[in-house]
Design an enzyme around this catalytic site. Structure first.
Site, mmCIF file in Angstrom:
data_model
loop_
_atom_site.group_PDB
_atom_site.id
_atom_site.type_symbol
_atom_site.label_atom_id
_atom_site.label_comp_id
_atom_site.label_asym_id
_atom_site.label_seq_id
_atom_site.Cartn_x
_atom_site.Cartn_y
_atom_site.Cartn_z
ATOM 1 N N ASP A 412 0.838 -1.195 0.000
ATOM 2 C CA ASP A 412 0.000 0.000 0.000
ATOM 3 C C ASP A 412 0.881 1.258 0.000
ATOM 4 O O ASP A 412 2.069 1.221 0.334
ATOM 5 C CB ASP A 412 -0.891 -0.017 1.233
ATOM 6 C CG ASP A 412 -2.171 0.777 1.056
ATOM 7 O OD1 ASP A 412 -2.325 1.455 0.028
ATOM 8 O OD2 ASP A 412 -3.027 0.719 1.967
ATOM 9 N N GLU A 415 2.788 7.016 -2.508
ATOM 10 C CA GLU A 415 2.505 8.189 -3.347
ATOM 11 C C GLU A 415 2.915 9.502 -2.679
ATOM 12 O O GLU A 415 3.387 10.414 -3.361
ATOM 13 C CB GLU A 415 0.997 8.273 -3.667
ATOM 14 C CG GLU A 415 0.414 7.018 -4.287
ATOM 15 C CD GLU A 415 -0.158 6.061 -3.245
ATOM 16 O OE1 GLU A 415 -0.629 4.993 -3.639
ATOM 17 O OE2 GLU A 415 -0.118 6.394 -2.031
ATOM 18 N N ASP A 478 -8.900 3.723 -3.121
ATOM 19 C CA ASP A 478 -10.020 3.947 -2.207
ATOM 20 C C ASP A 478 -11.230 4.531 -2.940
ATOM 21 O O ASP A 478 -11.301 5.725 -3.209
ATOM 22 C CB ASP A 478 -9.597 4.892 -1.080
ATOM 23 C CG ASP A 478 -8.482 4.303 -0.233
ATOM 24 O OD1 ASP A 478 -8.244 3.082 -0.328
ATOM 25 O OD2 ASP A 478 -7.846 5.058 0.515
#
Length: 755
Positions: A412, A415, A478
Site C-alpha cells: 500500500d 505516493e 479507495d
C-alpha cells in the site's frame, strides 16, 4: 502546464522562444542532430545573443523514434531514470534542399528545414506533427520549461496516461503526472504514466520520471501539449498501427508484465481495514465461506494485524493473534494463500524507527535529520530504497514473515513522497517522487521471486510508475460504495490497461462507507469478471452473508464461474505476459475501427473473446454496445446480432457476459480453486463457426505458464472439425447461433456436420 492566454497571447510572467529554422545538422548512422535557432538567420549578426534548440533523433527500436529537445546541455544528468530496453537501430536518412527525412521500420519523420517542423508518418500515412512554433523554450521568474506540441487531428482521441478516473477519452483535460493519494473521485491518481495512445495509430511516451504536464486539447484545442521543467525534454513516438501493436512495442521498451501465479486469480477475502478482527473472526469468515460452498484462494490481513501506531513494525499484534505461526499453518492447511498489508513508512512508535534512524535507512531532510510527519502514522519516516542496506533491512523483515507462511504482500501507499529531502544515493527528489513507487515494489517483488520462485511472485500494489507493470497486481485504491464510484473505478482501470499494464483489481463492494446489498451483488459480478478479485472494505466486513442470502448465492455462482473459466483466463494472462496485451481490454483496443467503440468505458473485453458489461443501477438494467457479428451470452445461450446497442433487464443471478462469434472458450473441470490442471477433462465451448472457411485456435497452458494443449476449430464445406493435441479426454459443446439450444459432443477429435 498552460503558457498562453488564448491563442494570440503569452500568459503573463512567461516568455516563449521557438525554433524557427534548421541552421545546421549532423547525420550519423544512428542519430540525426539538428540545430534550430530561435529566429531565422539572415545575417551573421543574427547569430549573436541568440539561443537555439538542439534536437536529436534516434531509434531505440524499430518503429520508434526518440526525440530529445535540449536548450542548455551543461547540467548534470540526474537520477533516477526509467529503464529502457534499447536495441541498436541504424537510421535510413535522406537529405535534400527542403527537408531531412529519417526512417525506422515503417515510421518516418520529416524535418522541414525552412520552417522548422517535424511531421511523423506511419507506413506512408500521416500521424501527427510538431508544427511551426510547436516546440518551445519557456522562461519565467523562477523556472524554465521545455514544451512539445503535437497536432490533434479531426476525430483523434487520446487514451491512457495511467489510472485516471476522469473521462476515458483524455481530450480536453489537463493531466499532471504526479502520484497522489487522492481516492478514485478526482483528477488525482495513484498511478501516473506519461504515456498515451492515439486512435490514429501511434503512441507517445515522455521519458521523464518527474512531473510531466499534459494539455490534451485543453490549451490549444487542436494540440496535444506536454512539458517538463528544466532545459531538456525527451519523448518517444511509437508507431502501431494498431493499439495492440503500440502496447506491445511500448512494453518491449519498458518491460512486460510478469505472469502472476494461477492461484492469484482466485477470490481474495480481506479482514477489511477498520473492522474489529482477531483469529476467531478470521476463522469464522474462512469457515463460513467453505460452509456456503464459496471457493476461496487467498486470505488477506489488512493493517491492524500490527499494533496501532506501530505501522510498520512487521510484528503480529499478539493481543489478537497470540500464536501467528500456528494460525497461519492452520489457514494454509485449509488450502489458502496468505497476504498481509505493508507500506514503506515506519511510525515513530515502532521499534524499527530507532534502528532505521541509527543506520540511516530513512529519507532525510536537507539538514541530515530524518524526514517525518504525522499524516497516516504519528512521526512516520519513509524507508530510503536508494540505500542498499535499507533495502536489505526491509527485505529481512518481510523474509521473516514469509518464513512464517505469508505468500504475498499488499504494498500500500508510496505516493506521498516529499521533495524537500535528500536520498542516500543523491537521487533528485523531484524525479524520485513518482519513481519511488517503482523501487518500493521492486524490492518486495524481487524478494517474493527469491523466496517462492519466479512463478509464485505477486503483489497487491496501489502506486505505480513506468515499468511497474513488471510487478503485478495493482488495484484501484479507495473508492466509494456507490454506482458512480464503481463506474469511475472501471474508467480508471481501462485507462490503466491502455498504459502498459496487464492486470488490475478493485475493492469489491467499494472501500468507503457501507455497501447496500444491491451494490454488493452488482459489484461482485463485476469483480469476479476482472483479472483479479478481492473483497475489501473500510468499516464493514465484506463476507456475503452479512448482506443477505442472495448475496451468498451470487458470490458462489460468479466465483465458481471464474474458476471454471480459468483455462481461458490463464491463456489471456500468458498473452499479457508475453505480448503486453491487458487482460481487461477497452472496447476501442479490440475494435479500433468501430467508431461506436471509441468512447465506451462501461464495458470491456475480458481477453480476446468475452465481452463484460457490468450493471450500474438499482433497476438491473444492462446497457451495452455489441460490435458487428453474432454474440452469445454464455450464461443463457441467447444470441444477439451485433452492430447495435442492447438494453435488457438482469436479476442478480444473470449478467451480460457474451462470447463473440467464432470463439473457443475452454472451461475447466474444477470450480473450487483457481489453480488446477486446466487440460484435465476440459469442456470446449464453440460459438459460431457456421460460415464456410472460418477457423480459430487456442492454447491451454498449465498453471506454471507452459503450453499443454492446442485446440483448432474450423469449418470446411459446412463441416465443423475440432482438432486437439495434448488432450486425453474432453467434451465439445457447440453453441449454434442460427438456432436455439446447443449440441454436445463427447469423444476425441471429430467432425461435426451442420444441421
Amino acid at each position: 502546464m498552460k503558457f498562453t492566454d488564448g491563442i494570440w497571447l503569452v500568459k503573463e510572467g512567461f516568455e516563449i522562444q521557438n525554433p524557427k529554422e534548421v541552421f545546421d545538422y549532423s547525420l550519423k548512422a544512428d542519430t540525426v542532430t539538428v540545430f534550430a535557432p530561435f529566429k531565422k538567420i539572415k545575417t551573421r549578426g543574427d547569430t549573436l545573443n541568440l539561443g537555439l534548440m538542439t534536437t536529436e533523433i534516434s531509434s531505440p527500436r524499430e518503429d520508434v523514434f526518440t526525440v530529445r529537445l535540449k536548450h542548455h546541455d551543461g547540467g548534470e544528468r540526474k537520477s533516477p531514470a526509467f529503464g529502457i530496453n534499447e536495441q541498436q537501430v541504424f537510421l535510413n536518412t535522406m537529405d535534400d534542399e527542403k527537408a531531412i527525412t529519417i526512417q525506422s521500420g515503417d515510421l518516418k519523420v520529416t524535418i522541414d528545414k525552412e520552417n522548422y517542423a517535424l511531421s511523423f508518418y506511419g507506413n506512408g500515412q500521416f500521424l501527427t506533427k510538431s508544427d511551426v512554433n510547436g516546440q518551445g523554450y519557456i522562461t519565467s521568474a523562477d523556472q524554465n520549461y521545455i514544451r512539445e506540441r503535437l497536432d490533434l487531428g479531426v476525430g483523434e482521441n487520446i487514451y491512457g496516461l495511467g489510472e485516471r478516473f476522469t473521462n476515458f477519452v483524455k481530450n480536453g483535460q489537463t493531466v499532471d503526472i504526479w502520484n497522489k493519494d487522492g481516492g478514485t473521485s478526482s483528477d488525482q491518481s495513484y498511478k501516473n504514466i506519461p504515456f498515451f495512445v492515439s486512435n490514429k495509430g501511434y503512441g507517445v511516451f515522455v521519458n521523464h520520471p518527474e512531473h510531466v504536464s499534459f494539455e490534451v486539447g485543453s490549451e490549444h484545442v487542436s494540440k496535444n501539449q506536454f512539458s517538463v521543467a528544466g532545459e531538456a525534454l525527451e519523448y518517444m513516438i511509437i508507431y502501431g498501427p494498431t493499439m495492440e501493436e503500440i502496447l506491445r512495442k511500448y512494453t518491449d521498451l519498458t518491460g512486460k508484465p510478469a505472469l502472476p501465479p494461477a492461484w492469484s486469480f482466485g477470490l481474495w477475502l480481506s479482514t477489511s481495514f477498520c473492522t474489529d478482527y482477531d483469529e476467531a473472526t478470521v476463522n469464522s469468515f474462512i469457515d463460513g465461506m467453505k460452509e456456503r460452498d464459496i471457493p476461496l484462494d487467498v486470505f488477506h490481513f489488512d493493517c491492524f494485524w500490527m499494533k496501532d501506531f506501530e505501522w510498520c513494525n512487521f510484528e503480529w499484534d499478539r493481543r489478537v493473534f497470540p500464536e501467528p505461526e500456528k494460525m497461519l499453518a492452520n489457514l494454509k492447511a485449509k488450502g489458502l494463500k496468505i497476504c498481509v498489508w505493508i507500506n514503506p513508512y515506519i511510525a515513530q512508535k515502532s521499534a524499527l524507527f530507532a534502528e532505521g534512524k541509527e543506520h540511516g535507512y530513512f529519507i532525510k531532510n536537507r539538514d541530515g535529520s530524518v524526514w517525518q510527519w504525522d499524516l497516516w502514522q504519528g512521526g512516520q519516516a519513509i524507508v530510503d530504497f536508494t540505500n542498499p542496506a535499507a533495502c536489505a533491512w526491509y527485505r529481512d523483515k518481510l523474509s521473516a514473515l514469509m518464513d512464517m507462511g505469508v505468500d504475498a504482500f499488499k504494498t500500500d501507499f508510496g505516493e506521498r513522497i516529499p521533495t524537500d529531502v535528500q536520498y542516500f544515493d543523491g537521487s533528485d527528489p523531484e524525479k524520485m517522487h513518482n519513481y519511488y513507487a517503482y523501487i518500493y515494489n521492486e524490492v518486495v517483488f524481487d524478494l517474493l521471486k527469491e523466496k517462492r520462485g519466479e512463478q509464485e511472485a505477486v503483489l497487491f500494489a496501489r502506486s505505480a510508475t513506468v515499468g511497474s507493470q513488471k510487478f503485478p497486481v495493482h488495484w484501484g485504491g479507495d473508492c466509494l460504495s456507490t454506482y458512480s464510484s464503481m463506474a469511475e473505478s472501471l474508467r480508471g482501470g481501462l485507462s490503466f490497461m491502455l498504459s502498459g499494464f496487464g492486470f488490475w483489481s478493485h475493492d469489491i463492494g467499494g472501500f468507503e462507507e457501507g455497501a447496500t446489498p444491491d451494490i454488493y451483488k452488482r459489484w461482485t459480478q463485476f469483480g469476479l469478471l476482472s483479472s483479479h478479485s478481492r473483497y475489501h472494505g473500510n468499516v464493514e466486513y465484506r463476507v456475503p452473508w452479512i448482506f443477505d442470502e442472495e448475496a451468498v448465492d451470487v458470490t458462489r455462482k460468479f466465483t465458481k464461474l471464474k474458476m471454471r473459466l480459468m483455462p481461458y483466463l490463464f491463456k489471456q494472462a500468458v498473452t499479457a505476459h508475453t505480448d503486453g496485451m491487458p487482460m481487461m481490454r477497452p472496447m476501442v483496443l479490440s475494435y479500433m475501427e468501430d467508431p461506436a467503440a471509441a468512447t465506451l468505458d462501461r464495458q470491456y473485453m475480458l481477453g480476446e473473446n468475452l465481452l463484460v458489461a457490468p450493471i450500474f443501477n438499482e433497476e438491473g438494467r444492462g446497457e451495452f454496445y455489441l460490435p458487428k457479428g453474432k454474440w452469445t451470452n454464455i450464461l443463457t445461450d441467447e444470441v444477439y446480432d451485433g452492430g447495435t446497442w442492447v438494453s435488457e433487464h438482469h436479476d442478480y443471478m444473470s449478467f451480460p457476459l457474451l462470447a463473440k462469434e467464432n470463439s473457443i472458450i475452454v472451461c475447466g473441470s474444477r470450480d473450487n480453486h483457481a489453480e488446477y490442471d486446466y487440460a484435465e477433462n476440459p469442456t470446449i465451448h464453440v460459438y459460431g463457426f457456421e460460415t464456410a472457411s472460418t477457423h480459430a485456435e487456442t492454447v491451454i497452458y498449465q498453471a506454471n505458464g507452459t503450453q499443454k494443449a492446442t485446440i483448432r476449430v474450423e469449418n470446411n464445406n459446412s463441416e465443423i472439425t475440432v482438432h486437439t493435441e495434448g488432450l486425453a479426454n474432453y467434451e465439445v459443446i457447440w453453441h449454434k447461433q442460427h438456432e436455439s439450444g446447443t449440441k454436445t459432443y463427447e469423444t476425441s477429435e471429430k467432425t461435426i456436420k451442420l444441421a
